[in-house]
Design a protein around this motif. Structure first.
Motif, short mmCIF file in Angstrom:
data_model
loop_
_atom_site.label_atom_id
_atom_site.label_comp_id
_atom_site.label_asym_id
_atom_site.label_seq_id
_atom_site.Cartn_x
_atom_site.Cartn_y
_atom_site.Cartn_z
N PRO A 1 -9.27 -6.11 6.70
CA PRO A 1 -9.48 -6.91 7.91
C PRO A 1 -9.83 -6.04 9.11
O PRO A 1 -9.36 -4.92 9.23
N SER A 2 -10.66 -6.58 9.98
CA SER A 2 -11.02 -5.86 11.20
C SER A 2 -9.88 -5.98 12.21
O SER A 2 -9.01 -6.84 12.08
N ARG B 1 -0.30 -1.10 7.08
CA ARG B 1 -0.48 0.25 7.60
C ARG B 1 0.84 1.00 7.53
O ARG B 1 1.88 0.49 7.90
N GLY B 2 0.79 2.21 6.99
CA GLY B 2 1.98 3.04 6.87
C GLY B 2 2.63 2.97 5.50
O GLY B 2 3.44 3.81 5.15
N ASP B 3 2.26 1.96 4.68
CA ASP B 3 2.81 1.87 3.32
C ASP B 3 1.95 2.71 2.38
O ASP B 3 0.74 2.83 2.55
N SER B 4 2.59 3.28 1.36
CA SER B 4 1.84 4.12 0.43
C SER B 4 1.30 3.33 -0.76
O SER B 4 0.40 3.78 -1.45
N LEU C 1 -1.94 -5.53 8.82
CA LEU C 1 -2.46 -5.59 7.46
C LEU C 1 -3.62 -4.62 7.35
O LEU C 1 -4.57 -4.68 8.14
N GLU C 2 -3.54 -3.72 6.40
CA GLU C 2 -4.60 -2.73 6.22
C GLU C 2 -5.59 -3.17 5.14
O GLU C 2 -6.79 -2.95 5.26
N SER D 1 2.69 -12.75 8.51
CA SER D 1 2.23 -11.40 8.84
C SER D 1 3.37 -10.55 9.39
O SER D 1 4.40 -11.06 9.80
N GLN D 2 3.12 -9.27 9.39
CA GLN D 2 4.03 -8.33 10.02
C GLN D 2 3.71 -8.29 11.51
O GLN D 2 2.74 -8.88 11.96
#
Length: 109
Positions: A93-94, A44-47, A76-77, A69-70
């Motif tokens: 992922p949910s 999330r947040g990466d282009s 993780l998006e 993981s971060q």
């Protein structure tokens, strides 16, 4: 006094467990029937997605890898995989993901 100390210790252990869970690796398992050649992750947040996390390796059918993981601030998006035939799989992922992603034919794009 003992109750207060025990309560504080329990709270510290609970909070440290949550922090450890946020940084726990994510298990990625291939159940496609095909060899996965490439795996990319998008946080999330990466282009754009990461480089191939497999590097020079492949992920055979039935095999599992671990992805460090971060933190919860960068969940993780999307996970994108590509098999030996060039077919692409996409998994989003949910929120309540159980730290495990299984790539199946249902994820085929």
């Amino acid at each position: 006094m003992n109750r207060t100390l025990c309560s504080m210790l329990a709270l510290v252990l609970l909070l440290s467990g949550k922090a450890a869970a946020a940084d726990a690796p994510i298990r990625i398992t291939n159940k496609t029937g095909y060899q996965i050649q490439f795996v990319y992750v998008l946080y999330r947040g990466d282009s754009c997605p990461s480089d191939d996390i497999l590097g020079n390796d492949v992920l055979p059918d039935g095999a599992t890898i671990l992805l460090q993981s971060q933190t919860e601030s960068r969940p993780l998006e999307e996970l994108i995989a590509q098999d030996e035939d060039g077919d692409r799989y996409s998994i989003r992922p949910s929120i309540d993901m159980d730290r495990e992603i299984v790539i199946t034919l249902d994820n085929l794009q």
